[in-house]
Design an enzyme around this catalytic site. Structure first.
Site, PDB file in Angstrom:
ATOM      1  N   ALA A 114      35.512  -8.654  56.969  1.00  0.00           N
ATOM      2  CA  ALA A 114      35.913  -7.981  55.727  1.00  0.00           C
ATOM      3  C   ALA A 114      36.954  -6.870  55.859  1.00  0.00           C
ATOM      4  O   ALA A 114      37.613  -6.557  54.875  1.00  0.00           O
ATOM      5  CB  ALA A 114      34.677  -7.411  55.037  1.00  0.00           C
ATOM      6  N   ALA A 115      37.093  -6.235  57.029  1.00  0.00           N
ATOM      7  CA  ALA A 115      38.002  -5.076  57.113  1.00  0.00           C
ATOM      8  C   ALA A 115      39.460  -5.513  56.972  1.00  0.00           C
ATOM      9  O   ALA A 115      39.816  -6.577  57.465  1.00  0.00           O
ATOM     10  CB  ALA A 115      37.800  -4.357  58.445  1.00  0.00           C
ATOM     11  N   PRO A 116      40.272  -4.715  56.286  1.00  0.00           N
ATOM     12  CA  PRO A 116      39.997  -3.390  55.731  1.00  0.00           C
ATOM     13  C   PRO A 116      39.387  -3.395  54.327  1.00  0.00           C
ATOM     14  O   PRO A 116      39.157  -2.336  53.769  1.00  0.00           O
ATOM     15  CB  PRO A 116      41.386  -2.736  55.698  1.00  0.00           C
ATOM     16  CG  PRO A 116      42.327  -3.893  55.506  1.00  0.00           C
ATOM     17  CD  PRO A 116      41.716  -5.060  56.221  1.00  0.00           C
ATOM     18  N   GLY A 117      39.151  -4.563  53.749  1.00  0.00           N
ATOM     19  CA  GLY A 117      38.414  -4.559  52.486  1.00  0.00           C
ATOM     20  C   GLY A 117      39.162  -5.144  51.294  1.00  0.00           C
ATOM     21  O   GLY A 117      38.679  -5.042  50.168  1.00  0.00           O
ATOM     22  N   LYS A 119      39.713  -8.284  50.319  1.00  0.00           N
ATOM     23  CA  LYS A 119      39.000  -9.335  49.576  1.00  0.00           C
ATOM     24  C   LYS A 119      37.626  -8.836  49.108  1.00  0.00           C
ATOM     25  O   LYS A 119      37.131  -9.294  48.083  1.00  0.00           O
ATOM     26  CB  LYS A 119      38.919 -10.607  50.416  1.00  0.00           C
ATOM     27  CG  LYS A 119      40.317 -11.188  50.629  1.00  0.00           C
ATOM     28  CD  LYS A 119      40.349 -12.510  51.288  1.00  0.00           C
ATOM     29  CE  LYS A 119      41.786 -12.943  51.564  1.00  0.00           C
ATOM     30  NZ  LYS A 119      42.486 -12.080  52.571  1.00  0.00           N
ATOM     31  N   GLU A 139      31.934  -6.285  59.067  1.00  0.00           N
ATOM     32  CA  GLU A 139      33.054  -6.245  60.022  1.00  0.00           C
ATOM     33  C   GLU A 139      32.489  -6.051  61.425  1.00  0.00           C
ATOM     34  O   GLU A 139      31.730  -5.121  61.665  1.00  0.00           O
ATOM     35  CB  GLU A 139      34.016  -5.096  59.661  1.00  0.00           C
ATOM     36  CG  GLU A 139      35.115  -4.839  60.671  1.00  0.00           C
ATOM     37  CD  GLU A 139      35.980  -6.058  60.981  1.00  0.00           C
ATOM     38  OE1 GLU A 139      36.422  -6.767  60.058  1.00  0.00           O
ATOM     39  OE2 GLU A 139      36.194  -6.322  62.182  1.00  0.00           O
ATOM     40  N   ASP A 166      27.724  -8.957  64.501  1.00  0.00           N
ATOM     41  CA  ASP A 166      28.383 -10.166  64.980  1.00  0.00           C
ATOM     42  C   ASP A 166      27.971 -11.320  64.055  1.00  0.00           C
ATOM     43  O   ASP A 166      26.841 -11.326  63.553  1.00  0.00           O
ATOM     44  CB  ASP A 166      27.888 -10.445  66.414  1.00  0.00           C
ATOM     45  CG  ASP A 166      28.682 -11.550  67.054  1.00  0.00           C
ATOM     46  OD1 ASP A 166      29.770 -11.266  67.577  1.00  0.00           O
ATOM     47  OD2 ASP A 166      28.232 -12.722  66.986  1.00  0.00           O
ATOM     48  N   ASP A 183      37.182 -14.982  55.961  1.00  0.00           N
ATOM     49  CA  ASP A 183      38.620 -14.743  56.034  1.00  0.00           C
ATOM     50  C   ASP A 183      38.887 -14.501  57.522  1.00  0.00           C
ATOM     51  O   ASP A 183      38.907 -13.369  57.992  1.00  0.00           O
ATOM     52  CB  ASP A 183      38.963 -13.509  55.180  1.00  0.00           C
ATOM     53  CG  ASP A 183      40.452 -13.297  55.050  1.00  0.00           C
ATOM     54  OD1 ASP A 183      41.210 -14.281  55.131  1.00  0.00           O
ATOM     55  OD2 ASP A 183      40.863 -12.135  54.854  1.00  0.00           O
ATOM     56  N   CYS A 236      45.450 -16.393  57.460  1.00  0.00           N
ATOM     57  CA  CYS A 236      46.826 -16.075  57.057  1.00  0.00           C
ATOM     58  C   CYS A 236      47.782 -16.719  58.052  1.00  0.00           C
ATOM     59  O   CYS A 236      48.754 -16.123  58.473  1.00  0.00           O
ATOM     60  CB  CYS A 236      47.026 -14.568  56.948  1.00  0.00           C
ATOM     61  SG  CYS A 236      46.787 -13.691  58.479  1.00  0.00           S
TER      62      CYS A 236
HETATM   63  N1  SAM Z   1      39.244  -9.971  54.726  1.00  0.00           N
HETATM   64  C1  SAM Z   1      40.045  -8.846  55.131  1.00  0.00           C
HETATM   65  C2  SAM Z   1      40.810  -8.307  53.927  1.00  0.00           C
HETATM   66  O1  SAM Z   1      41.031  -9.060  52.988  1.00  0.00           O
HETATM   67  O2  SAM Z   1      41.132  -7.104  53.929  1.00  0.00           O
HETATM   68  C3  SAM Z   1      40.974  -9.210  56.290  1.00  0.00           C
HETATM   69  C4  SAM Z   1      40.237  -9.820  57.429  1.00  0.00           C
HETATM   70  S1  SAM Z   1      41.196 -10.172  58.837  1.00  0.00           S
HETATM   71  C5  SAM Z   1      42.078 -11.566  58.360  1.00  0.00           C
HETATM   72  C6  SAM Z   1      40.017 -10.811  59.925  1.00  0.00           C
HETATM   73  C7  SAM Z   1      38.914  -9.861  60.322  1.00  0.00           C
HETATM   74  O3  SAM Z   1      38.066 -10.528  61.270  1.00  0.00           O
HETATM   75  C8  SAM Z   1      39.405  -8.599  60.999  1.00  0.00           C
HETATM   76  O4  SAM Z   1      38.897  -7.473  60.338  1.00  0.00           O
HETATM   77  C9  SAM Z   1      38.841  -8.691  62.415  1.00  0.00           C
HETATM   78  O5  SAM Z   1      38.457  -7.454  62.929  1.00  0.00           O
HETATM   79  C10 SAM Z   1      37.640  -9.594  62.238  1.00  0.00           C
HETATM   80  N2  SAM Z   1      37.248 -10.296  63.480  1.00  0.00           N
HETATM   81  C11 SAM Z   1      37.876 -10.315  64.683  1.00  0.00           C
HETATM   82  N3  SAM Z   1      37.191 -11.045  65.574  1.00  0.00           N
HETATM   83  C12 SAM Z   1      36.099 -11.504  64.933  1.00  0.00           C
HETATM   84  C13 SAM Z   1      34.993 -12.306  65.324  1.00  0.00           C
HETATM   85  N4  SAM Z   1      34.885 -12.796  66.561  1.00  0.00           N
HETATM   86  N5  SAM Z   1      34.033 -12.563  64.409  1.00  0.00           N
HETATM   87  C14 SAM Z   1      34.133 -12.084  63.157  1.00  0.00           C
HETATM   88  N6  SAM Z   1      35.170 -11.328  62.726  1.00  0.00           N
HETATM   89  C15 SAM Z   1      36.135 -11.028  63.597  1.00  0.00           C
END
Ligand code: SAM
Length: 446
Positions: A114-117, A119, A139, A166, A183, A236
């Site tokens: 979810a980070a940075p938030g 969606k 996150e 996790d 995402d 993305c």
């Molecule tokens: N959904 C967010 C938004 O709209 O602001 C953007 C998310 S970004 C595309 C992907 C996220 O997945 C990042 O925040 C990243 O830290 C997290 N991430 C990285 N490795 C991961 C893992 N192994 N399992 C789950 N999330 C992970």
């Protein structure tokens, strides 16, 4: 400028003409788009002091700006009236419409990465008005979870739990969620337009690694989706390994149906590029069984004294000396999530409880109360500030309010609550948190 292997694959996937057009777009500056918070802003054109050029087709809340302002200097940005988000991500609104919503059932949504938030704030706007709707915003990366919690505090919805887990931890919430958004972390080809680092990090091996990691993430979380539930998967990036190959694999591995999937390439949409898919799990869900379990088993530290500034349908709960407000129709499930996952923030923090030697308690308003939907207006005396004065407040300066009553004052800008001060007469103590201090905010010549 772009890796040869990337160009070659794009040309073989899209054909030379489309691939070349896309490569050209990737070298132009990205458009600037925002999404308003519909709980706070009704008419963006009138209420926001931003260079709005046009509304976006992709979301009823989205707008294109003609140039990029310094957003952090805008008090309405600071108070969660809008979010700066590239526009293709807003297609979430369409994919979320596949969710099966029944007004008499609980409705649980997970944003797993979810980070940075971006969606998550959008999901909260879409959940608004759905009875019993709750969001778990997760996150896994420690350094990113604080900004997630902060952005959700500013957005002001109370039906959200921010967790730091996790994906494998979600297995213990079997069949809990009606909707899961993944995402996924990806090779970021859509980021090439604004981030040279994304180009430097790209390699064919990394694409393969990302695709495998995405499958692990989906496998870990899928147990927690209800039968009949909706999985929204997005990246993305442009390649099929992380997109169509993964949705096809998910459908066959877990017996799901792909309802729709698409690429939003930059150039065609205003955004930077996104792939999104909706998949439905087979079966139908049983009714509200988690709530039945949690209602029986968890005792809650209700705060008994009356709280004049709290709106009616929210329940005050004290955790240590922190007073929080939960939406009454999500309380059991939010407690259940808190008991199962590593919770960073949940509900709305409304006050710190201070108890003196004689047992008399005082409530000191929490900064987040100013942003929150739980705040009942006109209980705290309100003071509308000019742009310059609210900028001084955001810089954590000490201020004076000689003409206002003593005690806690709610400061507003263009009618929107921004924060609190404690007026002691000769000066007012600034309650804007130092962690949110806006260092560069500028003062306009008066
Ligand atoms: N959904 C967010 C938004 O709209 O602001 C953007 C998310 S970004 C595309 C992907 C996220 O997945 C990042 O925040 C990243 O830290 C997290 N991430 C990285 N490795 C991961 C893992 N192994 N399992 C789950 N999330 C992970």
């Amino acid at each position: 400028m772009f890796p040869e292997a990337f160009i070659k694959r794009l040309r073989s996937d899209l054909g030379i003409t489309e691939a070349n057009a896309l490569l050209e777009t990737l070298q132009s500056p990205p458009p600037v788009t925002i999404r308003i918070n519909p709980r706070k802003i009704k008419d963006a054109w009138k209420e926001l002091a931003l260079p709005i050029a046009a509304p976006l087709d992709i979301s009823e809340y989205g707008f294109l700006l003609s140039q990029r302002p310094v957003f952090t200097n805008d008090p309405l940005f600071q108070s969660g009236c809008y979010y700066v988000q590239e526009s293709s991500s807003m297609v979430l609104e369409h994919y979320f419409s596949y969710a099966d919503i029944h007004p008499d059932k609980e409705f649980n949504v997970l944003d797993l990465c979810a980070a940075p938030g971006g969606k998550s704030t959008h999901l909260l706007s879409l959940l608004h008005g759905i009875p019993g709707a709750m969001l778990v915003s997760n996150e896994v990366i420690h350094s990113r979870v604080t900004i997630l919690a902060d952005n959700l505090s500013r957005w002001g919805d109370s039906n959200v739990v921010v967790t730091h887990n996790d994906p494998s931890d979600f297995g213990k919430l079997k069949h809990f969620f009606d909707v899961i958004l993944i995402d996924a972390p990806c090779s970021g080809e859509g980021m090439f337009r604004k981030d040279a680092g994304a180009v430097a990090e790209w390699s064919e091996d990394n694409v393969t690694r990302c695709a495998a990691r995405q499958r692990r993430i989906i496998s870990d979380a899928i147990e927690s989706l209800k039968p009949g539930g909706l999985l929204i998967y997005s990246t993305c990036t442009f390649n099929h390994f992380e997109n169509e190959d993964n949705t096809k694999w998910t459908a066959s591995e877990f017996g799901m149906e792909i309802l729709e999937q698409e690429h939003l390439y930059p150039g065609k949409a205003y955004g930077e590029g996104l792939f999104m898919a909706a998949l439905r799990m087979k079966g139908t869900s049983s009714k509200n069984f988690i709530s039945e379990i949690t209602r029986k088993s968890v005792t809650k530290p209700y705060y008994k004294a009356e709280i004049p500034f709290l709106r009616e349908k929210f329940i005050p709960i004290s955790k240590g000396n922190l007073l929080k407000a939960y939406p009454s129709d999500c309380l059991d499930r939010m407690f259940f999530i808190e008991s199962k996952l590593k919770t960073i923030r949940s509900a709305s923090s409304i006050a710190t409880i201070l108890t003196d030697r004689n047992g008399k308690t005082t409530l000191i308003p929490e900064p987040d109360l100013a942003f929150s939907e739980v705040l009942k207006r006109n209980i705290f005396p309100e003071v509308e500030l000019t742009y310059n004065d609210i900028s001084r407040f955001l810089r954590c300066e000490t201020m004076t309010f000689h003409d206002s009553p003593k005690g806690y004052l709610l400061l507003t800008y263009l009618g929107h609550p921004v924060g609190f001060v404690k007026n002691i007469g000769s000066r007012a103590n600034n309650l804007w948190p130092v962690s949110r201090r806006v260092r560069l905010s500028h003062i306009i010549d008066e």
